[in-house]
Design a protein around this motif. Structure first.
Motif, short mmCIF file in Angstrom:
data_model
loop_
_atom_site.label_atom_id
_atom_site.label_comp_id
_atom_site.label_asym_id
_atom_site.label_seq_id
_atom_site.Cartn_x
_atom_site.Cartn_y
_atom_site.Cartn_z
N LEU A 104 62.87 95.67 64.48
CA LEU A 104 62.63 95.50 65.89
C LEU A 104 63.83 95.97 66.71
CD1 LEU A 104 60.09 94.11 67.12
CD2 LEU A 104 61.60 92.22 67.69
N LEU A 105 64.98 95.54 66.27
CA LEU A 105 66.22 95.85 66.96
C LEU A 105 66.44 97.35 66.99
CD1 LEU A 105 67.91 93.54 68.01
CD2 LEU A 105 69.52 93.96 66.15
N VAL A 106 66.32 97.96 65.82
CA VAL A 106 66.58 99.39 65.71
C VAL A 106 65.59 100.17 66.56
CG1 VAL A 106 66.46 101.35 64.13
CG2 VAL A 106 67.72 99.29 63.48
N PHE A 107 64.32 99.79 66.49
CA PHE A 107 63.36 100.59 67.24
C PHE A 107 63.39 100.30 68.73
CE2 PHE A 107 61.97 102.23 63.32
CZ PHE A 107 61.60 103.51 63.67
N ALA A 108 63.85 99.13 69.11
CA ALA A 108 64.05 98.88 70.54
C ALA A 108 65.10 99.84 71.07
CB ALA A 108 64.47 97.43 70.75
N VAL A 109 66.18 99.99 70.31
CA VAL A 109 67.25 100.89 70.74
C VAL A 109 66.76 102.34 70.70
CG1 VAL A 109 69.59 101.65 70.29
CG2 VAL A 109 68.98 99.28 69.92
N ILE B 23 72.76 95.84 38.45
CA ILE B 23 72.25 97.12 38.91
C ILE B 23 70.96 96.84 39.66
CG2 ILE B 23 71.37 99.37 38.23
CD1 ILE B 23 73.24 99.28 35.87
N MET B 24 70.94 97.18 40.94
CA MET B 24 69.78 96.87 41.75
C MET B 24 68.88 98.07 41.86
SD MET B 24 71.39 94.72 44.76
CE MET B 24 72.37 93.28 44.41
N TYR B 25 67.62 97.86 41.59
CA TYR B 25 66.66 98.94 41.70
C TYR B 25 65.82 98.72 42.95
CZ TYR B 25 68.05 100.10 37.01
OH TYR B 25 68.79 100.45 35.93
N SER B 26 65.72 99.77 43.75
CA SER B 26 64.92 99.61 44.96
C SER B 26 63.45 99.76 44.61
CB SER B 26 65.33 100.65 45.99
OG SER B 26 65.07 101.92 45.47
N ILE B 27 62.60 99.36 45.51
CA ILE B 27 61.17 99.61 45.31
C ILE B 27 60.66 100.44 46.48
CG2 ILE B 27 60.60 97.62 43.88
CD1 ILE B 27 59.76 96.12 46.32
N ILE B 28 59.53 101.09 46.28
CA ILE B 28 58.89 101.84 47.36
C ILE B 28 57.47 101.33 47.48
CG2 ILE B 28 58.30 104.11 48.27
CD1 ILE B 28 60.28 105.34 46.44
N LYS B 29 57.11 100.91 48.66
CA LYS B 29 55.73 100.48 48.87
C LYS B 29 55.12 101.39 49.93
CE LYS B 29 56.20 95.50 48.14
NZ LYS B 29 56.27 94.28 48.96
N PRO B 30 53.85 101.78 49.76
CA PRO B 30 53.21 102.65 50.78
C PRO B 30 53.29 102.03 52.17
CG PRO B 30 51.78 102.37 48.87
CD PRO B 30 52.95 101.48 48.65
N ASP B 31 53.20 100.69 52.24
CA ASP B 31 53.18 100.12 53.59
C ASP B 31 54.51 100.22 54.32
OD1 ASP B 31 53.27 98.12 51.43
OD2 ASP B 31 53.85 96.76 53.05
N TYR B 32 55.60 100.55 53.60
CA TYR B 32 56.85 100.83 54.32
C TYR B 32 56.62 101.97 55.31
CZ TYR B 32 59.58 98.40 50.74
OH TYR B 32 60.10 97.48 49.90
N PHE B 33 55.91 103.00 54.79
CA PHE B 33 55.73 104.20 55.61
C PHE B 33 54.71 103.96 56.71
CE2 PHE B 33 57.31 105.39 51.46
CZ PHE B 33 58.45 106.09 51.82
N VAL B 34 53.78 103.07 56.44
CA VAL B 34 52.82 102.69 57.48
C VAL B 34 53.55 101.94 58.60
CG1 VAL B 34 50.72 101.41 58.00
CG2 VAL B 34 50.96 102.60 55.80
N ALA C 174 56.68 102.04 59.28
CA ALA C 174 57.58 102.96 59.96
C ALA C 174 56.81 103.81 60.95
CB ALA C 174 58.28 103.85 58.93
N PHE C 175 55.63 104.28 60.53
CA PHE C 175 54.83 105.13 61.41
C PHE C 175 54.43 104.36 62.67
CE2 PHE C 175 50.85 107.04 62.87
CZ PHE C 175 51.28 108.36 63.01
N LEU C 176 53.98 103.13 62.46
CA LEU C 176 53.57 102.32 63.60
C LEU C 176 54.76 102.07 64.53
CD1 LEU C 176 51.18 99.74 61.91
CD2 LEU C 176 50.61 101.69 63.38
N ALA D 191 57.22 103.03 69.59
CA ALA D 191 58.43 103.35 70.35
C ALA D 191 58.19 104.55 71.24
CB ALA D 191 59.60 103.61 69.39
N THR D 192 57.50 105.59 70.72
CA THR D 192 57.28 106.78 71.54
C THR D 192 56.33 106.47 72.69
OG1 THR D 192 55.76 107.43 69.79
CG2 THR D 192 57.78 108.67 69.96
#
Lengths: 413, 407, 247
Positions: free
Chosen positions: A279-284, A369-380, A382-384, A389-390
């Motif tokens: 929220l913070l990042v996209f507000a800026v 050792i930390m392994y990240s994960i990728i979930k499709p909804d991250y990109f959803v 992000a898109f939203l 914001a635009t």
């Protein structure tokens, strides 16, 4: 029909042209969106990976999604409180489609001793084959093999316990524990494997032994102390818990989040934290887009005035502006997602090595050792966020444009 | 001076841009100042709680005790140690502890627990035992068989204040130690393991039972200035015989310190992401305003102003704006930090989680460190200057005529 | 009496090449000699560490290796503390607190009264013939040297034990306990064989840990009086006895 397609193309071309004309700022805004998305995706994937890893460790090595105990066992563990109708429970779970795997365990507090040291430990009588399918124990194996060997004389020991006892593969370990007849029973075992699950309860005390051996050692005729269930989907946890509770009134059924409330809270806290950051990042970021759009509109106020004067509808101008901001947003989203996705994928495969802090991470049950994960909804998400914001950053400049009466602006300087 | 005056005039002339820039930078500064104050504050609090509840800031133990905590590795002359620490400067309180493991008899079941002989008076300052009292009373220096125990252990043993309890254990001379004690007080520190496994007796009485007069497992020292604990430890190490070691909480609680470092790293990563976007926004805004004045700049150049002077003017503007914003932000952030330093935030719903990790903390204060605030302000000042640099340099590369005709 | 006959028989039969005694036979004899049908001992146990030294006097009653009852007689502070071991359970009674406490499994490895013997040493039927394979390493005029390797499933912590046995008495002289790496962990010496009521018995036992963290430790057990194979009141081996025979 003709009009709309024609104007659609036209809109795109005008928008693109005006973006190209102000190349520096277009690039800056795209870069801004891309960089913030990149950072956010990296953060989200890594943090969630970290917590999912923790939860996954606890579920696989400890409780499963659901744990079944005999009544009263959880409050006061006692090997006389056994699940004796284990076959019935197993049959019930076997025909349930939601269940991925089931294991049963015999747990008892014990003392593990070598010639030089002794420590409190926890015996876990398991069926290794089922356990391997259940929690993929092989992934946790640090040394040796996952096997109890001939006559089931072997044991698989938690790494923390092995360290405290200063034992390694092939060493002998003597376990003493109170059996069902209240006598202290003892057996000798050979260490065949050492595992590190980052579930501290397992690592610092577990001695896995063959279930039949454990039953014999502790004088248990039939039954187990714990049944762990892993489901295909976490969503099925509550309904199955209800079903089990109804069917087996003499047993107690717990979900993992009831057994490890702290882990669940970590997850909730982490999600909240991610959203606040987003929220913070996209507000800026919206503020950045807003500034660019506003200025570019104000700069072109005469241009728009002329367009309006020659009969262009305001709707078209609005479309142009919207399209401009959409292109910026989309380019930013694409490059940010690509960058973020690639980074996450790198850390998903290779992991982030934080061994320098392993003592601190161990204290929290985190992997070094930390392994990240990728979930499709991250990109959803992000898109939203980018879309929102635009759009938000265009609304105000458009109102400014409308109020400015562009046609009158032509006459101004 | 001239440059500054012109810059100031320009700032006032471009009100909108100035306001947006100031708002943005000051909010960011406030965010950074507040976030680092909160992170430092909560970490300090967690460490402080973990240190102060029981272990203490500085421990003196026999050389091998930490690796092999047995009766073979005891402090043998607490009297001499007492005198030595007493005359050391910078010590606020100090006292001996003798920790041992005993069995408490509850019906026929035996429950193992820690039994520690403490000096009740100095211990009030050395740990939070005294302030964690929830029922009954704390120990006094004249107590005999009066037991101070954790609430969770009392629950497990099903005893309450006023009840008597029996224990057996080994004395320091390996003799049998057994007695009946009366529970006089219950404490609750919030650390489950501690509340569920620790009991305390007045040391003079304990020493009779355990034959441990003048002996101790730990000698705990509270520095007058907690921040000066390392210097104090180093000073004590020089005076102590080689049989003893003096260690600060940084050594005795290494895992916790590292965990907090990891947490800070993640915190700064998150802040870093926010900074990236803010950096871009400031850059974009500087670009927009600088280019909206490109004709003005072209004219300035045409009438003979050197590129250096233009640069100085633009940089001056940027610097004034940044300085203003950073000060404003520092003030806001500092005020927030100070407010939450006095009125810590409460997180009752996370109590369970903290407990599980051995952090007995439910409220998190901010740290209020003027130096850290200044550091954060300096970082933001540089960041905002840096983000304005590219547009300013770029606009200055235009030739005067080109600039005048720029749309 | 039966034992005496055995010993006499041994002296009467000249050692012959074909009739060499096997390791298992030696162990059997040693066990029979150490553990009578019943035994009643008065013991003074001195525990020495680098720092302290303490002596405890106690009386012990036992039937075979399964049941034993111990009462502490000295020092005054500990007088009347009793222990009961029946099969694989152990209880303790402390008159000062008038409580019977069952020693939990988790305390089994703890030292017994600060000595270099653990509770476990007392509880486990240290039945060498049951848990170990014995090999005769060598023999000379004075005795035998046996190597004892535990059976793989035997619940003993030792990697191996080397035992010296006297030829004349068929009593152990020195027992070395090794860990799995072959490092000597502790040695038990049996000395000063005396005749107690017609039976040869070592009157001095010294347990010496050999690991560096136990440097300076020593436990000396002196048998002051002993009586074997006399009937013992079975009442001693009940939980009631803990209190009853405390006084």
């Amino acid at each position: 029909m003709f009009r709309s397609t024609g104007s659609g193309l036209l809109v795109a071309r005008i928008a693109w042209a005006s973006l190209l004309r102000r190349r520096t700022r277009t690039v800056l805004v795209v870069l801004m969106i891309a960089m913030s998305l990149w950072g956010l995706l990296f953060m989200q994937g890594l943090y969630e990976g970290m917590y999912e890893q923790m939860i996954d460790n606890a579920i696989r090595s400890g409780s499963g999604h659901l744990t079944i105990y005999a009544k009263g066992y959880r409050l006061e563990p006692d090997i006389k409180k056994l699940i004796t109708n284990i076959e019935e429970v197993a049959r019930f779970l076997a025909k349930d489609q939601r269940v991925a795997s089931v294991v049963s365990r015999i747990n008892q507090e014990a003392l593990a001793a070598t010639a030089n040291y002794s420590r409190n430990a926890k015996v876990l009588g398991v069926e290794l084959g089922a356990e391997q399918k259940h929690g993929r124990l092989a992934d946790y194996l640090r040394q040796g093999e996952l096997a109890f060997g001939p006559k089931a004389r072997g044991a698989v020991v938690g790494s923390g316990l092995a360290k405290k006892l200063k034992i390694s593969l092939g060493h002998k370990l003597v376990l003493s524990a109170q059996a069902t007849d209240n006598e202290v029973s003892a057996i000798a075992l050979k260490v065949r494997g050492i595992i590190k699950t980052n579930n501290l309860a397992i690592d610092d005390g577990a001695v896995f032994i063959d279930q039949a051996k454990a039953a014999e050692f502790l004088g248990i005729g039939a039954g187990v102390t714990q049944v762990c269930v892993i489901l295909h989907s976490e969503e099925e946890m509550v309904p199955l818990q209800q079903a089990l509770r109804q069917k087996f009134t003499d047993l107690e059924v717990f979900r993992w989040d009831e057994l490890y409330p702290a882990l669940m809270q970590s997850r909730v806290m982490m999600e909240g934290f991610s959203y606040v950051t987003y929220l913070l990042v996209f507000a800026v970021a919206a503020l950045g887009i807003f500034g660019v759009i506003l200025v570019s509109i104000l700069e072109r106020i005469r241009e728009f005035g002329i367009m309006l004067a020659i009969g262009t509808e305001f709707a078209l101008i609005r479309k142009i502006v919207l399209f401009e901001s959409f292109i910026i947003g989309f380019l930013g989203y694409l490059s940010g997602s690509l960058l973020g996705g690639l980074t996450l994928n790198y850390f998903r495969v290779h992991g982030l090595d934080l061994t320098a802090f392993s003592e601190g991470l161990d204290a929290f049950g985190l992997d070094a050792i930390m392994y990240s994960i990728i979930k499709p909804d991250y990109f959803v998400t992000a898109f939203l966020a980018v879309l929102l914001a635009t759009i938000l950053s265009v609304i105000f400049p458009l109102r400014v444009l409308k109020k400015a009466r562009p046609i009158e602006a032509i006459t101004k300087l | 001076m001239m440059v500054a005056a012109i810059a100031w005039r320009n700032i006032r002339a471009n009100k909108k841009r100035s306001i947006v820039t100031v708002a943005l930078i000051s909010l960011t500064t406030a965010l950074l100042v507040y976030s680092s104050a909160f992170m430092d504050g909560s970490h300090n609090k967690m460490i402080q709680a973990a240190v102060e509840i029981y272990p203490g800031y500085l421990q003196i133990t026999q050389r091998d005790f930490r690796d092999n905590p047995s009766y073979d590795n005891l402090i043998l002359d607490t009297g001499a140690l007492h005198r030595l620490v007493e005359k050391t400067a910078g010590v606020a309180a100090h006292g001996a502890r003798f920790e041992t493991f005993v069995l408490y008899a509850a019906r026929e079941k035996a429950v193992g627990a820690m039994l520690t002989g403490i000096e009740p008076e100095p211990e009030k300052l050395l740990s939070r035992l005294h302030s964690s009292l929830v029922k009954g009373r704390y120990l006094t220096k004249d107590d005999t068989n009066a037991l101070y125990m954790g609430v969770e252990l009392a629950k497990r043993l099903k005893v309450d204040v006023g009840d008597t309890l029996s224990f057996i254990g080994n004395g320091a001379d390996y003799s049998f130690a057994a007695d009946r004690v009366e529970v006089v007080g219950l404490f609750k520190t919030g650390l489950f393991d501690f509340d569920g496994g620790a009991t305390f007796l007045n040391k003079p009485y304990f020493d009779q039972m355990m034959a441990s007069t003048d002996l101790a497992t730990h000698y705990v020292v509270l520095p007058r200035q907690p921040a000066a604990v390392e210097e104090l430890a180093a000073g004590l190490r020089q005076q102590l015989s080689r049989d003893y070691r003096a260690e600060s909480w940084r050594q005795t609680m290494g895992g916790l310190v590292e965990a907090m470092e990891v947490d800070s790293i993640f915190g700064y990563i998150t802040l870093g992401i926010i900074f990236i976007v803010i950096f871009f926004v400031i850059m974009i805004y500087t670009l927009l305003t600088v280019f909206s004045r490109i004709r003005e700049i072209g004219i300035l150049r045409a009438i003979g102003t050197t590129p250096g002077q233009v640069l100085a003017m633009l940089l001056g503007e940027s610097m004034i704006l940044s300085l203003l914003s950073v000060c404003l932000g520092g003030l806001i952030g500092g005020a927030l930090a100070y407010y939450f330093y006095l009125n810590p935030m409460e997180f009752p719903s996370y109590e369970e989680q903290f407990k599980q990790y051995g952090l007995a903390v439910t409220s998190m204060p901010c740290a209020f460190e003027p130096l850290t605030i200044l550091r954060d302000m300096a970082i933001m000042f540089l960041l905002s200057l840096l983000s304005g640099l590219y547009p300013i340099v770029k606009v200055n590369r235009y030739q005067p005529v080109e600039a005048m005709h720029h749309v | 009496m039966r034992l005496f006959m055995v010993i006499m028989l041994l002296f009467l039969l000249p050692p012959q090449a074909g009739a060499a005694i096997t390791a298992a036979e030696i162990i059997k004899k040693v066990e029979d000699n150490l553990n009578g049908e019943t035994a009643r001992l008065a013991i003074a146990m001195t525990v020495k560490t680098s720092r302290t030294q303490r002596t405890v006097r106690l009386e012990s009653f036992s039937i075979g290796t399964d049941k034993s009852f111990i009462r502490i007689a000295y020092p005054k502070k500990d007088e009347g503390i009793t222990f009961l071991k029946v099969d694989k359970q152990m209880w303790q009674y402390v008159p000062r607190i008038e409580k019977i406490i069952k020693i939990p499994a988790s305390m089994m490895q703890q030292s017994w009264m600060g000595s270099d013997f653990s509770n476990d040493d007392l509880i486990k039927e240290s039945s060498i013939s049951k848990d170990y394979d014995a090999n005769l390493l060598g023999e000379d005029g004075s005795g035998f040297s046996l190597e004892l390797i535990p059976h793989p499933e035997a619940p003993v912590v030792w990697g191996k034990i080397i035992m010296g046995v006297s030829r004349s008495s068929f009593l152990p002289t020195e027992v070395d306990y090794f860990d799995e790496e072959g490092v000597l962990v502790r040695t038990l010496y049996y000395r000063e064989v005396q005749r107690f009521a017609g039976r040869l018995y070592p009157s001095l036992w010294v347990m010496e840990p050999k690991t560096p963290d136990k440097a300076g430790h020593q436990t000396i057990v002196r048998v002051e009086a002993a009586e074997f194979d006399q009937p013992i009141d079975p009442e001693y081996f009940t939980k009631r006895a803990l209190k009853r025979f405390s006084k």
